[in-house]
Design a protein around this motif. Structure first.
Motif, mmCIF file in Angstrom:
data_model
loop_
_atom_site.group_PDB
_atom_site.id
_atom_site.type_symbol
_atom_site.label_atom_id
_atom_site.label_comp_id
_atom_site.label_asym_id
_atom_site.label_seq_id
_atom_site.Cartn_x
_atom_site.Cartn_y
_atom_site.Cartn_z
ATOM 1 N N ILE A 114 0.839 -1.205 0.000
ATOM 2 C CA ILE A 114 0.000 0.000 0.000
ATOM 3 C C ILE A 114 0.871 1.251 0.000
ATOM 4 O O ILE A 114 0.572 2.237 -0.695
ATOM 5 C CB ILE A 114 -0.970 0.001 1.200
ATOM 6 C CG1 ILE A 114 -1.916 -1.204 1.110
ATOM 7 C CG2 ILE A 114 -1.782 1.293 1.239
ATOM 8 C CD1 ILE A 114 -2.707 -1.265 -0.199
ATOM 9 N N LEU A 115 1.959 1.228 0.756
ATOM 10 C CA LEU A 115 2.914 2.344 0.692
ATOM 11 C C LEU A 115 3.433 2.480 -0.738
ATOM 12 O O LEU A 115 3.533 3.595 -1.260
ATOM 13 C CB LEU A 115 4.073 2.106 1.655
ATOM 14 C CG LEU A 115 5.251 3.085 1.537
ATOM 15 C CD1 LEU A 115 4.813 4.494 1.892
ATOM 16 C CD2 LEU A 115 6.415 2.638 2.431
ATOM 17 N N ALA A 116 3.770 1.356 -1.369
ATOM 18 C CA ALA A 116 4.258 1.391 -2.753
ATOM 19 C C ALA A 116 3.239 2.052 -3.667
ATOM 20 O O ALA A 116 3.572 2.945 -4.453
ATOM 21 C CB ALA A 116 4.575 -0.028 -3.227
ATOM 22 N N ALA A 117 1.993 1.623 -3.567
ATOM 23 C CA ALA A 117 0.949 2.175 -4.435
ATOM 24 C C ALA A 117 0.728 3.664 -4.173
ATOM 25 O O ALA A 117 0.539 4.453 -5.112
ATOM 26 C CB ALA A 117 -0.352 1.399 -4.228
ATOM 27 N N ASP A 118 0.762 4.056 -2.908
ATOM 28 C CA ASP A 118 0.605 5.483 -2.577
ATOM 29 C C ASP A 118 1.742 6.311 -3.185
ATOM 30 O O ASP A 118 1.511 7.423 -3.694
ATOM 31 C CB ASP A 118 0.584 5.672 -1.062
ATOM 32 C CG ASP A 118 -0.756 5.297 -0.439
ATOM 33 O OD1 ASP A 118 -1.773 5.317 -1.157
ATOM 34 O OD2 ASP A 118 -0.774 4.964 0.766
ATOM 35 N N LEU A 119 2.958 5.781 -3.138
ATOM 36 C CA LEU A 119 4.095 6.509 -3.702
ATOM 37 C C LEU A 119 3.999 6.574 -5.227
ATOM 38 O O LEU A 119 4.321 7.604 -5.831
ATOM 39 C CB LEU A 119 5.401 5.848 -3.271
ATOM 40 C CG LEU A 119 5.775 6.036 -1.793
ATOM 41 C CD1 LEU A 119 6.940 5.127 -1.408
ATOM 42 C CD2 LEU A 119 6.125 7.499 -1.509
ATOM 43 N N PHE A 120 3.558 5.494 -5.867
ATOM 44 C CA PHE A 120 3.377 5.525 -7.325
ATOM 45 C C PHE A 120 2.327 6.563 -7.705
ATOM 46 O O PHE A 120 2.486 7.309 -8.676
ATOM 47 C CB PHE A 120 2.942 4.150 -7.844
ATOM 48 C CG PHE A 120 3.966 3.055 -7.675
ATOM 49 C CD1 PHE A 120 5.321 3.342 -7.567
ATOM 50 C CD2 PHE A 120 3.575 1.722 -7.609
ATOM 51 C CE1 PHE A 120 6.265 2.336 -7.415
ATOM 52 C CE2 PHE A 120 4.506 0.706 -7.461
ATOM 53 C CZ PHE A 120 5.855 1.016 -7.361
ATOM 54 N N LEU A 121 1.250 6.616 -6.933
ATOM 55 C CA LEU A 121 0.177 7.577 -7.203
ATOM 56 C C LEU A 121 0.689 9.004 -7.010
ATOM 57 O O LEU A 121 0.424 9.895 -7.840
ATOM 58 C CB LEU A 121 -0.994 7.289 -6.269
ATOM 59 C CG LEU A 121 -2.335 7.975 -6.572
ATOM 60 C CD1 LEU A 121 -2.832 7.632 -7.965
ATOM 61 C CD2 LEU A 121 -3.373 7.561 -5.526
ATOM 62 N N ALA A 122 1.436 9.227 -5.926
ATOM 63 C CA ALA A 122 1.973 10.560 -5.667
ATOM 64 C C ALA A 122 2.949 10.972 -6.766
ATOM 65 O O ALA A 122 2.938 12.132 -7.225
ATOM 66 C CB ALA A 122 2.674 10.577 -4.304
ATOM 67 N N ALA A 123 3.790 10.045 -7.219
ATOM 68 C CA ALA A 123 4.761 10.357 -8.278
ATOM 69 C C ALA A 123 4.064 10.689 -9.589
ATOM 70 O O ALA A 123 4.510 11.559 -10.344
ATOM 71 C CB ALA A 123 5.714 9.177 -8.465
ATOM 72 N N SER A 124 2.948 10.013 -9.846
ATOM 73 C CA SER A 124 2.226 10.278 -11.101
ATOM 74 C C SER A 124 1.660 11.689 -11.129
ATOM 75 O O SER A 124 1.520 12.296 -12.197
ATOM 76 C CB SER A 124 1.097 9.255 -11.280
ATOM 77 O OG SER A 124 0.036 9.502 -10.372
ATOM 78 N N GLU A 125 1.341 12.230 -9.963
ATOM 79 C CA GLU A 125 0.816 13.595 -9.886
ATOM 80 C C GLU A 125 1.906 14.637 -10.121
ATOM 81 O O GLU A 125 1.613 15.805 -10.349
ATOM 82 C CB GLU A 125 0.155 13.813 -8.519
ATOM 83 C CG GLU A 125 -1.086 12.940 -8.298
ATOM 84 C CD GLU A 125 -1.592 13.020 -6.875
ATOM 85 O OE1 GLU A 125 -0.912 13.677 -6.041
ATOM 86 O OE2 GLU A 125 -2.651 12.430 -6.583
ATOM 87 N N LYS A 126 3.167 14.193 -10.041
ATOM 88 C CA LYS A 126 4.293 15.109 -10.237
ATOM 89 C C LYS A 126 4.888 14.989 -11.639
ATOM 90 O O LYS A 126 5.968 15.524 -11.899
ATOM 91 C CB LYS A 126 5.370 14.834 -9.190
ATOM 92 C CG LYS A 126 4.889 15.063 -7.758
ATOM 93 C CD LYS A 126 5.956 14.700 -6.733
ATOM 94 C CE LYS A 126 5.459 14.919 -5.314
ATOM 95 N NZ LYS A 126 6.453 14.542 -4.298
ATOM 96 N N GLY A 127 4.203 14.256 -12.512
ATOM 97 C CA GLY A 127 4.653 14.178 -13.894
ATOM 98 C C GLY A 127 5.787 13.215 -14.147
ATOM 99 O O GLY A 127 6.640 13.447 -15.004
ATOM 100 N N VAL A 128 5.816 12.086 -13.435
ATOM 101 C CA VAL A 128 6.869 11.102 -13.650
ATOM 102 C C VAL A 128 6.773 10.508 -15.057
ATOM 103 O O VAL A 128 5.693 10.448 -15.650
ATOM 104 C CB VAL A 128 6.764 9.976 -12.586
ATOM 105 C CG1 VAL A 128 5.523 9.122 -12.816
ATOM 106 C CG2 VAL A 128 8.015 9.123 -12.564
#
Length: 486
Positions: A114-128
Protein backbone atom coordinates in the motif's frame (compact mmCIF):
# COMPACT_ATOMS: atom_id res chain seq x y z
CA UNK A 1 30.99 -5.12 -14.80
CA UNK A 2 29.84 -2.44 -12.40
CA UNK A 3 26.02 -2.46 -12.07
CA UNK A 4 25.42 1.08 -13.30
CA UNK A 5 27.29 0.39 -16.55
CA UNK A 6 24.91 -2.48 -17.25
CA UNK A 7 21.98 -0.09 -17.51
CA UNK A 8 23.79 2.51 -19.60
CA UNK A 9 24.34 5.07 -16.85
CA UNK A 10 27.62 7.01 -16.78
CA UNK A 11 28.16 7.10 -13.06
CA UNK A 12 31.04 9.57 -13.23
CA UNK A 13 28.88 12.05 -15.12
CA UNK A 14 26.12 11.63 -12.59
CA UNK A 15 28.50 12.60 -9.84
CA UNK A 16 29.91 15.58 -11.69
CA UNK A 17 26.69 17.09 -13.02
CA UNK A 18 24.08 16.32 -10.38
CA UNK A 19 25.73 18.49 -7.72
CA UNK A 20 28.04 21.45 -7.89
CA UNK A 21 30.31 20.80 -4.90
CA UNK A 22 31.25 24.11 -3.30
CA UNK A 23 34.37 22.79 -1.63
CA UNK A 24 36.74 19.93 -1.12
CA UNK A 25 34.90 18.65 1.94
CA UNK A 26 31.65 18.22 0.03
CA UNK A 27 33.50 16.75 -2.93
CA UNK A 28 35.14 14.24 -0.61
CA UNK A 29 31.77 13.21 0.76
CA UNK A 30 30.49 12.49 -2.73
CA UNK A 31 33.58 10.50 -3.60
CA UNK A 32 32.97 8.33 -0.53
CA UNK A 33 29.36 7.79 -1.56
CA UNK A 34 30.43 7.02 -5.11
CA UNK A 35 32.69 4.27 -3.76
CA UNK A 36 30.05 2.86 -1.39
CA UNK A 37 26.98 2.84 -3.63
CA UNK A 38 27.80 -0.36 -5.59
CA UNK A 39 28.16 -2.37 -2.37
CA UNK A 40 24.99 -0.85 -0.95
CA UNK A 41 23.07 -1.81 -4.11
CA UNK A 42 24.14 -5.44 -3.68
CA UNK A 43 22.24 -5.45 -0.39
CA UNK A 44 18.95 -4.44 -2.04
CA UNK A 45 16.50 -6.15 -4.35
CA UNK A 46 18.21 -6.49 -7.72
CA UNK A 47 15.02 -5.64 -9.63
CA UNK A 48 14.96 -2.15 -8.08
CA UNK A 49 18.52 -1.25 -9.08
CA UNK A 50 17.75 0.58 -12.37
CA UNK A 51 15.17 2.77 -10.63
CA UNK A 52 17.56 3.57 -7.78
CA UNK A 53 20.26 4.61 -10.25
CA UNK A 54 17.81 6.76 -12.19
CA UNK A 55 16.80 8.48 -8.95
CA UNK A 56 20.47 8.96 -8.02
CA UNK A 57 21.09 10.78 -11.27
CA UNK A 58 18.42 13.36 -10.44
CA UNK A 59 18.45 13.45 -6.63
CA UNK A 60 21.61 11.92 -5.14
CA UNK A 61 21.08 13.28 -1.62
CA UNK A 62 17.59 11.87 -1.20
CA UNK A 63 18.48 8.64 -2.99
CA UNK A 64 21.39 8.15 -0.61
CA UNK A 65 18.98 8.62 2.32
CA UNK A 66 16.72 5.97 0.81
CA UNK A 67 19.52 3.48 0.18
CA UNK A 68 21.21 3.89 3.56
CA UNK A 69 17.92 3.61 5.45
CA UNK A 70 17.27 0.20 3.85
CA UNK A 71 20.83 -1.12 4.14
CA UNK A 72 21.38 -0.27 7.79
CA UNK A 73 22.53 -3.27 9.80
CA UNK A 74 20.31 -2.22 12.70
CA UNK A 75 16.93 -2.84 11.07
CA UNK A 76 15.53 -5.26 8.50
CA UNK A 77 14.32 -3.48 5.32
CA UNK A 78 10.84 -4.93 5.84
CA UNK A 79 10.68 -3.29 9.27
CA UNK A 80 11.85 0.03 7.82
CA UNK A 81 9.21 0.14 5.08
CA UNK A 82 6.55 -1.04 7.55
CA UNK A 83 7.42 1.98 9.68
CA UNK A 84 7.20 4.24 6.64
CA UNK A 85 3.78 2.74 5.84
CA UNK A 86 2.55 3.73 9.31
CA UNK A 87 4.09 7.20 9.14
CA UNK A 88 5.65 8.33 5.88
CA UNK A 89 8.69 10.54 6.60
CA UNK A 90 8.41 14.07 5.26
CA UNK A 91 11.52 13.74 3.09
CA UNK A 92 9.89 10.84 1.25
CA UNK A 93 6.43 12.36 1.10
CA UNK A 94 7.86 15.54 -0.49
CA UNK A 95 10.53 13.83 -2.60
CA UNK A 96 10.68 14.27 -6.40
CA UNK A 97 8.85 11.69 -8.46
CA UNK A 98 11.87 9.58 -9.42
CA UNK A 99 12.83 9.05 -5.76
CA UNK A 100 9.24 8.15 -4.89
CA UNK A 101 9.16 5.61 -7.73
CA UNK A 102 12.37 3.95 -6.53
CA UNK A 103 11.12 3.97 -2.94
CA UNK A 104 7.76 2.54 -4.04
CA UNK A 105 9.40 -0.30 -5.93
CA UNK A 106 11.53 -1.13 -2.88
CA UNK A 107 8.50 -0.91 -0.60
CA UNK A 108 6.69 -3.43 -2.80
CA UNK A 109 9.74 -5.74 -2.76
CA UNK A 110 9.91 -5.61 1.05
CA UNK A 111 6.25 -6.18 1.86
CA UNK A 112 4.61 -2.74 2.02
CA UNK A 113 2.35 -2.78 -1.07
CA UNK A 114 0.00 0.00 0.00
CA UNK A 115 2.91 2.34 0.69
CA UNK A 116 4.26 1.39 -2.75
CA UNK A 117 0.95 2.18 -4.43
CA UNK A 118 0.61 5.48 -2.58
CA UNK A 119 4.09 6.51 -3.70
CA UNK A 120 3.38 5.52 -7.33
CA UNK A 121 0.18 7.58 -7.20
CA UNK A 122 1.97 10.56 -5.67
CA UNK A 123 4.76 10.36 -8.28
CA UNK A 124 2.23 10.28 -11.10
CA UNK A 125 0.82 13.60 -9.89
CA UNK A 126 4.29 15.11 -10.24
CA UNK A 127 4.65 14.18 -13.89
CA UNK A 128 6.87 11.10 -13.65
CA UNK A 129 7.88 9.39 -16.89
CA UNK A 130 5.62 6.49 -17.97
CA UNK A 131 2.90 8.03 -15.81
CA UNK A 132 0.19 5.61 -16.97
CA UNK A 133 2.41 2.63 -16.19
CA UNK A 134 2.87 3.69 -12.56
CA UNK A 135 -0.81 4.53 -12.18
CA UNK A 136 -1.66 1.04 -13.42
CA UNK A 137 0.76 -0.56 -10.96
CA UNK A 138 -0.85 1.47 -8.18
CA UNK A 139 -4.36 0.44 -9.24
CA UNK A 140 -3.39 -3.22 -9.31
CA UNK A 141 -1.84 -3.08 -5.84
CA UNK A 142 -4.90 -1.29 -4.46
CA UNK A 143 -7.14 -4.01 -5.98
CA UNK A 144 -4.99 -6.81 -4.56
CA UNK A 145 -5.22 -5.34 -1.08
CA UNK A 146 -8.87 -4.28 -1.12
CA UNK A 147 -8.58 -0.50 -1.30
CA UNK A 148 -11.45 0.24 -3.71
CA UNK A 149 -11.48 4.01 -3.16
CA UNK A 150 -7.76 4.33 -3.88
CA UNK A 151 -8.06 1.96 -6.83
CA UNK A 152 -10.80 4.20 -8.23
CA UNK A 153 -8.59 7.24 -7.74
CA UNK A 154 -5.76 5.64 -9.73
CA UNK A 155 -8.09 4.49 -12.51
CA UNK A 156 -9.73 7.93 -12.69
CA UNK A 157 -6.29 9.49 -13.13
CA UNK A 158 -5.68 7.12 -16.05
CA UNK A 159 -8.79 8.39 -17.78
CA UNK A 160 -10.97 6.69 -20.38
CA UNK A 161 -9.61 3.27 -21.50
CA UNK A 162 -9.65 4.37 -25.13
CA UNK A 163 -7.12 7.07 -24.31
CA UNK A 164 -4.61 4.77 -22.58
CA UNK A 165 -1.73 4.00 -24.93
CA UNK A 166 0.75 2.38 -22.50
CA UNK A 167 0.42 -1.40 -23.16
CA UNK A 168 0.82 -2.46 -19.53
CA UNK A 169 -1.71 0.12 -18.34
CA UNK A 170 -4.21 -0.82 -21.05
CA UNK A 171 -4.05 -4.49 -20.04
CA UNK A 172 -4.41 -3.68 -16.34
CA UNK A 173 -7.49 -1.51 -17.04
CA UNK A 174 -9.07 -4.39 -18.96
CA UNK A 175 -8.27 -6.86 -16.18
CA UNK A 176 -9.65 -4.66 -13.43
CA UNK A 177 -12.85 -4.15 -15.40
CA UNK A 178 -13.26 -7.93 -15.78
CA UNK A 179 -12.59 -7.92 -19.53
CA UNK A 180 -10.17 -10.86 -19.70
CA UNK A 181 -10.73 -11.30 -23.44
CA UNK A 182 -9.40 -7.81 -24.19
CA UNK A 183 -6.57 -8.27 -21.70
CA UNK A 184 -5.57 -11.54 -23.35
CA UNK A 185 -5.74 -10.00 -26.83
CA UNK A 186 -3.61 -7.01 -25.82
CA UNK A 187 -1.07 -9.31 -24.18
CA UNK A 188 -0.72 -11.14 -27.49
CA UNK A 189 -0.14 -7.82 -29.27
CA UNK A 190 2.36 -6.47 -26.75
CA UNK A 191 6.05 -7.04 -27.54
CA UNK A 192 7.59 -6.01 -24.21
CA UNK A 193 11.10 -4.67 -23.80
CA UNK A 194 13.50 -6.93 -21.86
CA UNK A 195 12.81 -4.85 -18.75
CA UNK A 196 9.06 -5.49 -19.05
CA UNK A 197 9.06 -9.21 -19.92
CA UNK A 198 8.60 -10.31 -16.33
CA UNK A 199 5.59 -7.98 -16.06
CA UNK A 200 4.19 -9.53 -19.23
CA UNK A 201 4.41 -12.98 -17.63
CA UNK A 202 2.85 -11.71 -14.40
CA UNK A 203 -0.11 -10.31 -16.34
CA UNK A 204 -0.52 -13.62 -18.20
CA UNK A 205 -0.84 -15.33 -14.82
CA UNK A 206 -3.37 -12.75 -13.68
CA UNK A 207 -5.50 -13.35 -16.77
CA UNK A 208 -5.38 -17.08 -16.06
CA UNK A 209 -6.42 -16.48 -12.45
CA UNK A 210 -9.26 -14.16 -13.52
CA UNK A 211 -10.56 -16.76 -15.97
CA UNK A 212 -10.70 -19.34 -13.16
CA UNK A 213 -12.97 -16.92 -11.25
CA UNK A 214 -12.29 -18.51 -7.87
CA UNK A 215 -12.59 -22.11 -9.05
CA UNK A 216 -9.94 -24.69 -8.24
CA UNK A 217 -7.40 -24.71 -11.09
CA UNK A 218 -7.58 -27.56 -13.56
CA UNK A 219 -4.61 -29.68 -14.58
CA UNK A 220 -4.36 -27.62 -17.77
CA UNK A 221 -4.37 -24.31 -15.87
CA UNK A 222 -1.66 -25.48 -13.48
CA UNK A 223 0.47 -26.83 -16.33
CA UNK A 224 0.10 -23.53 -18.19
CA UNK A 225 1.16 -21.47 -15.15
CA UNK A 226 4.13 -23.74 -14.43
CA UNK A 227 5.31 -23.60 -18.04
CA UNK A 228 4.94 -19.81 -18.21
CA UNK A 229 7.12 -19.38 -15.14
CA UNK A 230 9.66 -21.93 -16.35
CA UNK A 231 10.10 -20.01 -19.61
CA UNK A 232 10.48 -16.71 -17.76
CA UNK A 233 13.04 -18.17 -15.33
CA UNK A 234 15.09 -19.53 -18.22
CA UNK A 235 15.24 -16.02 -19.62
CA UNK A 236 15.90 -14.23 -16.32
CA UNK A 237 16.08 -15.55 -12.78
CA UNK A 238 13.91 -13.81 -10.20
CA UNK A 239 13.24 -15.09 -6.71
CA UNK A 240 9.58 -14.09 -6.98
CA UNK A 241 8.95 -16.25 -10.04
CA UNK A 242 10.95 -19.11 -8.51
CA UNK A 243 8.72 -18.99 -5.44
CA UNK A 244 5.66 -18.82 -7.69
CA UNK A 245 6.72 -21.85 -9.73
CA UNK A 246 7.55 -23.83 -6.59
CA UNK A 247 4.12 -22.99 -5.23
CA UNK A 248 2.36 -24.14 -8.41
CA UNK A 249 4.41 -27.36 -8.55
CA UNK A 250 3.41 -28.21 -4.98
CA UNK A 251 -0.18 -27.34 -5.76
CA UNK A 252 -0.13 -29.63 -8.82
CA UNK A 253 1.09 -32.50 -6.64
CA UNK A 254 -1.39 -31.73 -3.85
CA UNK A 255 -4.25 -31.65 -6.34
CA UNK A 256 -3.25 -35.02 -7.76
CA UNK A 257 -2.48 -33.59 -11.21
CA UNK A 258 1.27 -34.18 -11.37
CA UNK A 259 2.62 -36.50 -14.09
CA UNK A 260 5.70 -37.08 -11.91
CA UNK A 261 5.16 -36.04 -8.32
CA UNK A 262 8.66 -36.81 -6.97
CA UNK A 263 10.25 -34.75 -9.77
CA UNK A 264 7.84 -31.85 -9.16
CA UNK A 265 8.61 -31.88 -5.45
CA UNK A 266 12.38 -31.98 -6.05
CA UNK A 267 12.09 -29.05 -8.45
CA UNK A 268 9.94 -27.12 -5.98
CA UNK A 269 12.42 -27.76 -3.17
CA UNK A 270 15.43 -26.71 -5.27
CA UNK A 271 13.68 -23.55 -6.52
CA UNK A 272 12.64 -22.61 -2.99
CA UNK A 273 16.15 -23.09 -1.57
CA UNK A 274 17.71 -21.00 -4.34
CA UNK A 275 15.08 -18.28 -3.82
CA UNK A 276 15.82 -18.40 -0.08
CA UNK A 277 19.50 -17.80 -0.73
CA UNK A 278 18.75 -14.93 -3.11
CA UNK A 279 16.37 -13.23 -0.69
CA UNK A 280 18.78 -13.62 2.19
CA UNK A 281 21.30 -11.58 0.18
CA UNK A 282 19.05 -8.53 0.24
CA UNK A 283 17.19 -9.42 3.47
CA UNK A 284 13.92 -10.06 1.69
CA UNK A 285 11.19 -12.54 2.64
CA UNK A 286 13.35 -15.67 2.77
CA UNK A 287 10.90 -17.27 5.23
CA UNK A 288 8.33 -17.64 2.45
CA UNK A 289 10.84 -19.62 0.40
CA UNK A 290 11.89 -21.77 3.37
CA UNK A 291 8.24 -22.60 4.08
CA UNK A 292 7.81 -23.87 0.51
CA UNK A 293 10.99 -25.97 0.77
CA UNK A 294 9.66 -27.49 4.01
CA UNK A 295 6.27 -28.16 2.43
CA UNK A 296 7.78 -29.89 -0.59
CA UNK A 297 10.00 -32.06 1.61
CA UNK A 298 7.11 -32.93 3.93
CA UNK A 299 4.86 -34.07 1.09
CA UNK A 300 7.76 -36.17 -0.24
CA UNK A 301 8.12 -37.86 3.19
CA UNK A 302 11.61 -36.38 3.47
CA UNK A 303 11.14 -35.43 7.10
CA UNK A 304 14.82 -34.97 7.87
CA UNK A 305 15.10 -32.37 5.11
CA UNK A 306 12.19 -30.49 6.70
CA UNK A 307 14.13 -30.28 9.95
CA UNK A 308 17.38 -29.49 8.16
CA UNK A 309 15.97 -26.51 6.29
CA UNK A 310 13.38 -25.41 8.87
CA UNK A 311 15.29 -25.40 12.17
CA UNK A 312 18.07 -23.07 13.27
CA UNK A 313 21.50 -24.40 12.33
CA UNK A 314 24.60 -23.28 10.49
CA UNK A 315 23.29 -24.66 7.19
CA UNK A 316 19.64 -24.50 8.17
CA UNK A 317 17.18 -21.74 8.96
CA UNK A 318 17.97 -18.37 10.42
CA UNK A 319 16.23 -17.44 13.67
CA UNK A 320 13.94 -15.12 11.72
CA UNK A 321 12.96 -17.90 9.30
CA UNK A 322 12.49 -20.58 11.96
CA UNK A 323 10.10 -18.30 13.87
CA UNK A 324 7.65 -18.09 10.94
CA UNK A 325 4.34 -19.83 11.83
CA UNK A 326 4.18 -21.89 8.63
CA UNK A 327 7.72 -23.20 9.12
CA UNK A 328 7.00 -24.10 12.74
CA UNK A 329 3.98 -26.10 11.60
CA UNK A 330 5.98 -28.07 9.03
CA UNK A 331 8.72 -28.74 11.57
CA UNK A 332 6.12 -29.94 14.07
CA UNK A 333 4.57 -32.33 11.53
CA UNK A 334 7.97 -33.70 10.45
CA UNK A 335 9.09 -34.12 14.06
CA UNK A 336 5.95 -36.15 14.79
CA UNK A 337 6.74 -38.48 11.91
CA UNK A 338 10.28 -38.94 13.21
CA UNK A 339 9.10 -39.55 16.76
CA UNK A 340 10.67 -36.40 18.18
CA UNK A 341 7.61 -35.48 20.22
CA UNK A 342 9.42 -32.85 22.30
CA UNK A 343 10.32 -30.86 19.19
CA UNK A 344 6.84 -31.44 17.79
CA UNK A 345 5.15 -30.13 20.95
CA UNK A 346 7.47 -27.14 21.19
CA UNK A 347 6.94 -26.16 17.54
CA UNK A 348 3.17 -26.69 17.65
CA UNK A 349 2.85 -24.62 20.83
CA UNK A 350 4.34 -21.65 18.98
CA UNK A 351 1.79 -21.75 16.14
CA UNK A 352 -0.79 -18.99 16.56
CA UNK A 353 -3.19 -20.04 13.78
CA UNK A 354 -5.94 -21.93 15.62
CA UNK A 355 -7.06 -23.97 12.59
CA UNK A 356 -3.51 -25.06 11.87
CA UNK A 357 -2.90 -25.85 15.53
CA UNK A 358 -6.00 -28.07 15.56
CA UNK A 359 -4.63 -30.03 12.60
CA UNK A 360 -1.30 -30.42 14.37
CA UNK A 361 -3.06 -31.69 17.49
CA UNK A 362 -4.90 -34.21 15.32
CA UNK A 363 -1.67 -35.47 13.81
CA UNK A 364 -0.09 -35.68 17.25
CA UNK A 365 -3.01 -37.75 18.51
CA UNK A 366 -2.66 -40.11 15.55
CA UNK A 367 1.08 -40.41 16.20
CA UNK A 368 0.29 -41.48 19.80
CA UNK A 369 -2.27 -44.01 18.55
CA UNK A 370 -5.19 -42.01 19.95
CA UNK A 371 -8.54 -41.15 18.38
CA UNK A 372 -8.11 -37.83 16.56
CA UNK A 373 -11.74 -37.20 15.58
CA UNK A 374 -12.36 -34.37 18.05
CA UNK A 375 -9.28 -32.52 16.79
CA UNK A 376 -10.31 -32.93 13.15
CA UNK A 377 -13.83 -31.72 14.00
CA UNK A 378 -12.30 -28.65 15.60
CA UNK A 379 -10.16 -28.10 12.48
CA UNK A 380 -13.29 -28.29 10.29
CA UNK A 381 -15.04 -25.71 12.48
CA UNK A 382 -12.06 -23.34 12.39
CA UNK A 383 -11.56 -23.61 8.62
CA UNK A 384 -14.76 -21.60 8.08
CA UNK A 385 -14.81 -20.22 4.51
CA UNK A 386 -11.25 -21.22 3.58
CA UNK A 387 -11.84 -24.13 1.20
CA UNK A 388 -8.18 -25.13 1.10
CA UNK A 389 -8.03 -25.54 4.88
CA UNK A 390 -11.49 -27.08 4.91
CA UNK A 391 -10.50 -29.75 2.36
CA UNK A 392 -7.55 -30.82 4.51
CA UNK A 393 -9.64 -30.91 7.69
CA UNK A 394 -12.48 -32.84 6.04
CA UNK A 395 -10.01 -35.36 4.60
CA UNK A 396 -8.47 -35.86 8.04
CA UNK A 397 -11.89 -36.31 9.62
CA UNK A 398 -12.88 -38.77 6.90
CA UNK A 399 -9.70 -40.78 7.34
CA UNK A 400 -10.41 -40.93 11.08
CA UNK A 401 -13.87 -42.36 10.37
CA UNK A 402 -15.71 -39.41 11.84
CA UNK A 403 -17.19 -37.65 8.80
CA UNK A 404 -20.93 -37.01 8.66
CA UNK A 405 -21.99 -36.65 4.97
CA UNK A 406 -23.99 -33.56 5.95
CA UNK A 407 -20.74 -31.86 6.93
CA UNK A 408 -19.50 -31.90 3.35
CA UNK A 409 -22.63 -30.87 1.43
CA UNK A 410 -21.72 -27.20 0.97
CA UNK A 411 -18.11 -28.04 0.09
CA UNK A 412 -19.31 -30.67 -2.41
CA UNK A 413 -21.43 -28.09 -4.21
CA UNK A 414 -18.31 -26.02 -4.82
CA UNK A 415 -15.79 -28.82 -5.37
CA UNK A 416 -17.58 -32.04 -6.39
CA UNK A 417 -14.49 -34.03 -7.43
CA UNK A 418 -12.58 -33.33 -4.22
CA UNK A 419 -15.70 -34.09 -2.17
CA UNK A 420 -16.13 -37.45 -3.92
CA UNK A 421 -12.60 -38.47 -2.91
CA UNK A 422 -13.16 -37.36 0.70
CA UNK A 423 -16.43 -39.31 0.90
CA UNK A 424 -14.66 -42.37 -0.48
CA UNK A 425 -12.02 -42.03 2.24
CA UNK A 426 -14.83 -41.92 4.79
CA UNK A 427 -16.41 -45.07 3.32
CA UNK A 428 -13.07 -46.83 3.46
CA UNK A 429 -12.42 -45.79 7.07
CA UNK A 430 -15.87 -47.01 8.18
CA UNK A 431 -15.58 -50.37 6.42
CA UNK A 432 -17.77 -49.62 3.41
CA UNK A 433 -15.10 -50.77 0.97
CA UNK A 434 -17.36 -51.47 -2.01
CA UNK A 435 -18.79 -47.93 -1.88
CA UNK A 436 -15.26 -46.48 -1.67
CA UNK A 437 -14.15 -48.46 -4.72
CA UNK A 438 -17.24 -47.32 -6.63
CA UNK A 439 -16.51 -43.67 -5.80
CA UNK A 440 -12.81 -43.80 -6.58
CA UNK A 441 -12.67 -45.94 -9.73
CA UNK A 442 -13.89 -43.16 -12.12
CA UNK A 443 -11.29 -40.76 -10.65
CA UNK A 444 -8.25 -43.05 -10.73
CA UNK A 445 -6.92 -41.80 -14.09
CA UNK A 446 -7.40 -38.13 -13.23
CA UNK A 447 -6.07 -37.93 -9.68
CA UNK A 448 -3.02 -39.50 -8.07
CA UNK A 449 -4.62 -39.23 -4.63
CA UNK A 450 -7.73 -41.04 -5.88
CA UNK A 451 -5.56 -43.78 -7.39
CA UNK A 452 -3.70 -44.22 -4.09
CA UNK A 453 -6.95 -44.36 -2.11
CA UNK A 454 -8.39 -46.86 -4.60
CA UNK A 455 -5.31 -49.05 -4.29
CA UNK A 456 -5.74 -48.98 -0.50
CA UNK A 457 -9.41 -49.93 -0.89
CA UNK A 458 -8.48 -52.88 -3.11
CA UNK A 459 -5.91 -53.94 -0.50
CA UNK A 460 -8.53 -53.88 2.25
CA UNK A 461 -10.89 -55.87 0.01
CA UNK A 462 -8.18 -58.45 -0.66
CA UNK A 463 -8.09 -57.66 -4.40
CA UNK A 464 -4.30 -57.67 -4.72
CA UNK A 465 -4.20 -57.85 -8.54
CA UNK A 466 -6.45 -54.82 -8.83
CA UNK A 467 -4.34 -53.05 -6.22
CA UNK A 468 -1.15 -53.56 -8.23
CA UNK A 469 -2.77 -52.45 -11.48
CA UNK A 470 -4.19 -49.34 -9.82
CA UNK A 471 -1.06 -48.07 -8.11
CA UNK A 472 0.32 -45.10 -10.09
CA UNK A 473 3.89 -45.45 -11.27
CA UNK A 474 4.97 -42.43 -9.26
CA UNK A 475 3.28 -41.99 -5.90
CA UNK A 476 3.44 -39.39 -3.18
CA UNK A 477 2.87 -39.28 0.52
CA UNK A 478 -0.36 -38.19 2.16
CA UNK A 479 1.32 -37.22 5.45
CA UNK A 480 1.07 -33.48 4.74
CA UNK A 481 -2.38 -32.91 6.21
CA UNK A 482 -1.16 -30.18 8.53
CA UNK A 483 -0.49 -27.98 5.54
CA UNK A 484 -2.64 -25.99 3.18
CA UNK A 485 -2.15 -26.11 -0.57
CA UNK A 486 -0.36 -22.96 -1.71
Amino acid sequence: MRPWLAVGVNYGNILRHSVEAPGEQLRGRWLVREAQLPDRLKELSRSSEPLILAAWRDEPDLTWSLVTALTSSEHRPSDVVAGWARHTPSWLRDAPSQVQIAAGDLADAYGAPILAADLFLAASEKGVGRRDFWLARAALLFRDHARPAKEGEALAALGAPAGVSEPYARIVVALLSGDTRTADRDLDRWSPSPADRALHTALRLRVLDAELNGAMPSREALDHAINLLAASLREQWTAGFAVGRARFLIWRVSRGHSPNAPADLRDAYDLAVRARDDRRRYRGDSAEAVALACQAALIADDFRSVLAVGTVARDGATEHEAAAPAIRSYVAAAAMQLGDLDLARDSASRVDDQALRARLHALAAEARGENARSHWLRAVELARDDDQQLAIALAGLADAGGLDPAQIEDFAARHPDEAAEILAMSDLATGNTDAAISQLRPRRRHSVTAALALAKAYQVAGQVDNQIRTLPERTISTTHRCTSPP
